[in-house]
Design an enzyme around this catalytic site. Structure first.
Site, mmCIF file in Angstrom:
data_model
loop_
_atom_site.group_PDB
_atom_site.id
_atom_site.type_symbol
_atom_site.label_atom_id
_atom_site.label_comp_id
_atom_site.label_asym_id
_atom_site.label_seq_id
_atom_site.Cartn_x
_atom_site.Cartn_y
_atom_site.Cartn_z
ATOM 1 N N GLU A 1 -34.773 53.589 -11.345
ATOM 2 C CA GLU A 1 -33.940 54.749 -11.635
ATOM 3 C C GLU A 1 -33.389 54.717 -13.054
ATOM 4 O OE1 GLU A 1 -29.924 56.718 -9.811
ATOM 5 O OE2 GLU A 1 -31.359 55.916 -8.407
ATOM 6 N N ASP B 1 -30.305 48.382 -8.895
ATOM 7 C CA ASP B 1 -29.074 49.152 -8.859
ATOM 8 C C ASP B 1 -27.952 48.646 -9.755
ATOM 9 O OD1 ASP B 1 -30.527 50.613 -7.049
ATOM 10 O OD2 ASP B 1 -29.626 49.700 -5.313
HETATM 11 O O1 TRH Z 1 -33.784 47.376 -11.240
HETATM 12 P P1 TRH Z 1 -34.756 48.393 -10.965
HETATM 13 O O2 TRH Z 1 -36.015 47.953 -10.398
HETATM 14 O O3 TRH Z 1 -33.926 49.373 -10.130
HETATM 15 C C1 TRH Z 1 -34.321 49.852 -8.957
HETATM 16 C C2 TRH Z 1 -33.959 51.316 -8.843
HETATM 17 O O4 TRH Z 1 -32.678 51.652 -9.165
HETATM 18 C C3 TRH Z 1 -34.374 51.728 -7.500
HETATM 19 O O5 TRH Z 1 -34.036 53.057 -7.258
HETATM 20 C C4 TRH Z 1 -33.703 50.757 -6.552
HETATM 21 O O6 TRH Z 1 -33.535 51.122 -5.335
HETATM 22 C C5 TRH Z 1 -34.370 49.408 -6.764
HETATM 23 O O7 TRH Z 1 -33.841 49.021 -7.978
HETATM 24 C C6 TRH Z 1 -34.110 48.341 -5.769
HETATM 25 O O8 TRH Z 1 -35.102 49.303 -12.253
HETATM 26 P P2 TRH Z 1 -34.046 50.133 -13.114
HETATM 27 O O9 TRH Z 1 -33.260 51.064 -12.280
HETATM 28 O O10 TRH Z 1 -34.777 50.713 -14.219
HETATM 29 O O11 TRH Z 1 -33.036 49.040 -13.652
HETATM 30 C C7 TRH Z 1 -33.420 48.075 -14.566
HETATM 31 C C8 TRH Z 1 -32.278 47.862 -15.527
HETATM 32 O O12 TRH Z 1 -32.586 46.789 -16.379
HETATM 33 C C9 TRH Z 1 -32.031 49.063 -16.432
HETATM 34 O O13 TRH Z 1 -30.643 49.248 -16.560
HETATM 35 C C10 TRH Z 1 -32.610 48.648 -17.748
HETATM 36 C C11 TRH Z 1 -32.337 47.184 -17.711
HETATM 37 N N1 TRH Z 1 -33.145 46.360 -18.582
HETATM 38 C C12 TRH Z 1 -32.499 45.650 -19.576
HETATM 39 O O14 TRH Z 1 -31.276 45.793 -19.755
HETATM 40 N N2 TRH Z 1 -33.212 44.825 -20.346
HETATM 41 C C13 TRH Z 1 -34.559 44.660 -20.224
HETATM 42 O O15 TRH Z 1 -35.168 43.873 -20.982
HETATM 43 C C14 TRH Z 1 -35.213 45.428 -19.221
HETATM 44 C C15 TRH Z 1 -36.705 45.314 -19.049
HETATM 45 C C16 TRH Z 1 -34.477 46.251 -18.407
#
Ligand code: TRH
Length: 392
Positions: free
Chosen positions: A283, A23
């Site tokens: 998300e 999140d």
């Molecule tokens: O962090 P997440 O696993 O988020 C999730 C979801 O939001 C889900 O609905 C929630 O309930 C759960 O958390 C607990 O995956 P998400 O949403 O894709 O967020 C990852 C963030 O990390 C996204 O903003 C992209 C960022 N990111 C980077 O900035 N650099 C990276 O190298 C990578 C791999 C990701």
């Protein structure tokens, strides 16, 4: 009585990090966009600065208050504390029903002009959200009303987060081979690894990664799979035969697996833009993959009683109805379907060009619903105006 906002509008966004990741990705993106594009004075309350630092290296984990990219970031240590009315923002957002400190809520109620209070919900493609988007919920004791705000895929929801100019930036990047090469080189890829079929892999630990590695190893074309550090650790370690730290890589058969450091959010976008296929999760990366206009496979965050399979199917119905191979593969990837990985992957691979062709049309239809930050501020302004019409 006409009511005006403070100048600039102040907004507090409360974000609780779940499972070391969750999140903050969405909240940080929203906070920056509200500040940069709408001039809102945003305070982002975050309980876990270390997780935040992974996607935003500027974060100082020991600081109680800091300013990053124009956003005030406050370490949300606990639920204690009393607040003066002047400390309360014009718009208060709790992300995903997190409980904001009781003292803050009490102070919200003492403001002569009550703040707009929103619960920003999680993203789902299910139809019921249209009926719940914007619904009010009265506080049982205090003169405050909270409203539900649902992101979503239709005009009757709050839409998806998309920064102004993102589309043009993405197109320019994808049209410029030299910039792409330079970017991939910066991530440590050799020219051969860059020239291969590139896959970014971001998923939760239970994804069947080993079976995919076995498939790609036997592929007829070279595949480079880029995995952020800490993701799919067991499968990556087994493939590499060494600790899966950033920079590690190995090649077996047609497949090279390379571990990347966690990059800042804007670079993660570039990674998605540069790859031929993206595996994303949760998300935020899920939405970014849609803006990347490249085929993607979604690993949804697991929920009790497989509720997430319902959500996954709802999305696939909207996005993949013309692509049974993508639907099948996604169900397999998320454990919602027992299937032969070879058959699933082969069918998906054959349909990738068609799926890529649809990506721009999908983007246009999503953008027609308006960007989430604009929709949210418009809704807040409507609520504020309504409050102005009520006798005080
Ligand atoms: O962090 P997440 O696993 O988020 C999730 C979801 O939001 C889900 O609905 C929630 O309930 C759960 O958390 C607990 O995956 P998400 O949403 O894709 O967020 C990852 C963030 O990390 C996204 O903003 C992209 C960022 N990111 C980077 O900035 N650099 C990276 O190298 C990578 C791999 C990701």
């Amino acid at each position: 009585m006409a009511l005006s906002y403070s100048s600039p509008i102040t907004l507090a966004l409360f974000c609780k990090v779940v499972d070391n990741y969750g999140d903050i990705g969405i909240c940080w993106r929203l906070a920056r966009q509200l500040q940069h594009e709408h001039g809102v004075a945003v305070t982002l309350w975050v309980d876990d600065l270390r997780s935040f630092q992974r996607i935003c290296p500027e974060v100082q984990c020991e600081a109680d208050v800091q300013c990053i990219a124009g956003v005030t970031v406050r370490h949300w240590r606990d639920q204690a504390g009393t607040f003066a009315p002047a400390e309360i923002a014009d718009i208060v957002i709790e992300f995903f029903a997190c409980d904001i400190p009781p003292g803050y809520i009490e102070a919200m109620a003492t403001r002569p002009i009550k703040p707009v209070w929103l619960n920003l919900e999680g993203l789902t493609a299910e139809e019921w959200v249209e009926g719940c988007h914007r619904l009010p919920s009265m506080h049982p004791r205090l003169p405050l009303t909270k409203h539900f705000f649902f992101p979503g895929f239709t005009a009757k929801t709050g839409g998806l987060l998309c920064e102004a100019g993102l589309h043009a930036q993405r197109q320019a990047f994808q049209a410029d081979r030299a910039t792409q090469q330079a970017f991939l080189q910066r991530l440590g890829l050799t020219p051969e690894q860059s020239a291969a079929f590139k896959i970014s892999l971001f998923c939760y630990p239970h994804a069947p990664v080993r079976s995919l590695f076995a498939l790609w190893q036997a592929a007829t074309q070279a595949v480079t799979c880029l995995v952020p550090e800490g993701v799919a650790v067991e499968a990556v370690q087994a493939f590499l035969q060494q600790p899966p730290i950033a920079g590690a890589s190995a090649t077996h058969g047609a497949l090279t697996v390379k571990v990347l450091p966690f990059v800042p959010q804007p670079d993660y976008d570039r990674l998605l833009w540069a790859c031929d296929l993206n595996f994303v999760r949760g998300e935020d990366s899920f939405v970014r993959a849609q803006w990347a206009a490249r085929p993607f496979v979604w690993h949804i965050y697991p929920q009790d009683e497989n509720l997430h399979h319902v959500k996954l199917r709802a999305f696939l119905q909207r996005y993949a109805s013309a692509f049974p191979s993508l639907a099948q593969f996604s169900l397999y990837w998320n454990g919602a379907l027992e299937a032969d990985p070879v058959a699933c992957w082969t069918a998906l691979q054959n349909q990738l060009p068609e799926i890529a062709d649809q990506a721009d049309r999908w983007q246009e239809s999503m953008l027609a619903n308006g960007d989430l930050s604009c929709n949210l501020l418009r809704f807040a302004a409507d609520l504020r105006a309504e409050q102005g019409k009520k006798p005080v």
